[in-house]
Motif scaffolding. Structure first.
Motif, mmCIF file in Angstrom:
data_model
loop_
_atom_site.group_PDB
_atom_site.id
_atom_site.type_symbol
_atom_site.label_atom_id
_atom_site.label_comp_id
_atom_site.label_asym_id
_atom_site.label_seq_id
_atom_site.Cartn_x
_atom_site.Cartn_y
_atom_site.Cartn_z
ATOM 1 N N LEU A 36 1.440 -6.254 14.362
ATOM 2 C CA LEU A 36 1.807 -4.844 14.505
ATOM 3 C C LEU A 36 1.920 -4.431 15.961
ATOM 4 N N GLY A 37 2.861 -3.538 16.223
ATOM 5 C CA GLY A 37 3.009 -2.986 17.554
ATOM 6 C C GLY A 37 2.223 -1.705 17.736
ATOM 7 N N GLU A 38 2.016 -0.987 16.616
ATOM 8 C CA GLU A 38 1.348 0.310 16.699
ATOM 9 C C GLU A 38 0.910 0.751 15.309
ATOM 10 N N VAL A 39 -0.218 1.434 15.250
ATOM 11 C CA VAL A 39 -0.632 2.152 14.048
ATOM 12 C C VAL A 39 -0.923 3.577 14.504
ATOM 13 N N ALA A 40 0.001 4.472 14.201
ATOM 14 C CA ALA A 40 -0.075 5.849 14.673
ATOM 15 C C ALA A 40 -0.675 6.759 13.614
ATOM 16 N N LEU A 41 -1.448 7.742 14.063
ATOM 17 C CA LEU A 41 -1.977 8.784 13.189
ATOM 18 C C LEU A 41 -1.123 10.030 13.377
ATOM 19 N N VAL A 42 -0.603 10.549 12.258
ATOM 20 C CA VAL A 42 0.321 11.684 12.299
ATOM 21 C C VAL A 42 -0.285 12.840 11.513
ATOM 22 N N PRO A 43 -0.779 13.878 12.197
ATOM 23 C CA PRO A 43 -1.365 15.009 11.477
ATOM 24 C C PRO A 43 -0.293 15.818 10.755
ATOM 25 N N ALA A 44 -0.645 16.298 9.564
ATOM 26 C CA ALA A 44 0.259 17.107 8.753
ATOM 27 C C ALA A 44 -0.587 18.109 7.969
ATOM 28 N N THR A 45 0.044 18.802 7.043
ATOM 29 C CA THR A 45 -0.654 19.748 6.179
ATOM 30 C C THR A 45 -0.160 19.554 4.748
ATOM 31 N N GLY A 46 -0.746 20.291 3.825
ATOM 32 C CA GLY A 46 -0.254 20.289 2.449
ATOM 33 C C GLY A 46 -0.751 19.152 1.577
ATOM 34 N N GLY A 47 -1.878 18.558 1.938
ATOM 35 C CA GLY A 47 -2.453 17.522 1.090
ATOM 36 C C GLY A 47 -1.776 16.174 1.174
ATOM 37 N N VAL A 48 -1.001 15.955 2.229
ATOM 38 C CA VAL A 48 -0.269 14.697 2.370
ATOM 39 C C VAL A 48 -1.185 13.579 2.870
ATOM 40 N N PHE A 49 -1.018 12.405 2.304
ATOM 41 C CA PHE A 49 -1.609 11.182 2.849
ATOM 42 C C PHE A 49 -0.630 10.074 2.533
ATOM 43 N N ARG A 50 0.010 9.564 3.586
ATOM 44 C CA ARG A 50 1.096 8.610 3.422
ATOM 45 C C ARG A 50 0.985 7.510 4.467
ATOM 46 N N VAL A 51 1.359 6.304 4.090
ATOM 47 C CA VAL A 51 1.415 5.183 5.028
ATOM 48 C C VAL A 51 2.828 4.611 4.956
ATOM 49 N N ASP A 52 3.464 4.490 6.120
ATOM 50 C CA ASP A 52 4.819 3.956 6.205
ATOM 51 C C ASP A 52 4.863 2.865 7.266
ATOM 52 N N VAL A 53 5.681 1.847 7.041
ATOM 53 C CA VAL A 53 5.930 0.802 8.033
ATOM 54 C C VAL A 53 7.394 0.901 8.427
ATOM 55 N N ASP A 54 7.639 1.252 9.679
ATOM 56 C CA ASP A 54 9.006 1.449 10.180
ATOM 57 C C ASP A 54 9.825 2.335 9.243
ATOM 58 N N GLY A 55 9.202 3.395 8.746
ATOM 59 C CA GLY A 55 9.885 4.338 7.876
ATOM 60 C C GLY A 55 9.922 3.955 6.412
ATOM 61 N N GLU A 56 9.493 2.750 6.090
ATOM 62 C CA GLU A 56 9.462 2.264 4.700
ATOM 63 C C GLU A 56 8.152 2.707 4.046
ATOM 64 N N PRO A 57 8.230 3.453 2.927
ATOM 65 C CA PRO A 57 7.000 3.907 2.275
ATOM 66 C C PRO A 57 6.157 2.748 1.758
ATOM 67 N N VAL A 58 4.877 2.779 2.093
ATOM 68 C CA VAL A 58 3.922 1.768 1.638
ATOM 69 C C VAL A 58 2.943 2.390 0.649
ATOM 70 N N TRP A 59 2.464 3.584 0.985
ATOM 71 C CA TRP A 59 1.530 4.292 0.103
ATOM 72 C C TRP A 59 1.771 5.783 0.248
#
Length: 106
Positions: A36-59
């Motif tokens: 991996l080159g990076e694992v970034a934490l992206v704050p959001a709102t609305g109950g979201v919890f998502r994991v993506d690899v290069d924009g590809e949804p993982v979870w």
């Protein structure tokens, strides 16, 4: 030089899921230190919890039903960033012993 994949963990700051996101971040960085080159934490709102690899949804918590077991998350990330790599015991299903049918640890 080829760029390495970027994992983005988008978490709901209102739900206070930062610590959970950080824990997954550390697990992925430890397991895939070379891939991996990076694992970034992206704050959001609305109950979201998502994991993506290069924009590809993982979870996606809403789509996949809650939060992933760390072994399942690692398998899904591995399948995108290092498909031939064994995760050892994480590749075994529940109650499965090494060498059982379906054991992908080699």
């Amino acid at each position: 030089m080829t760029s390495r994949p970027r994992v983005a963990i988008t978490y709901c700051r209102q739900c206070r899921w930062l610590l959970r996101a950080q824990w997954y971040q550390g697990e992925l960085l430890t397991t895939f230190a070379e891939e991996l080159g990076e694992v970034a934490l992206v704050p959001a709102t609305g109950g979201v919890f998502r994991v993506d690899v290069d924009g590809e949804p993982v979870w996606n918590r809403k789509r996949d039903g809650g939060f992933p077991e760390v072994t399942e998350l690692k398998r899904r990330v591995r399948d995108l960033v290092a498909p031939g790599r064994s995760l050892g015991h994480a590749d075994q299903g529940p109650g499965q012993e090494p060498g059982d049918p379906g054991d992908r640890s080699g």
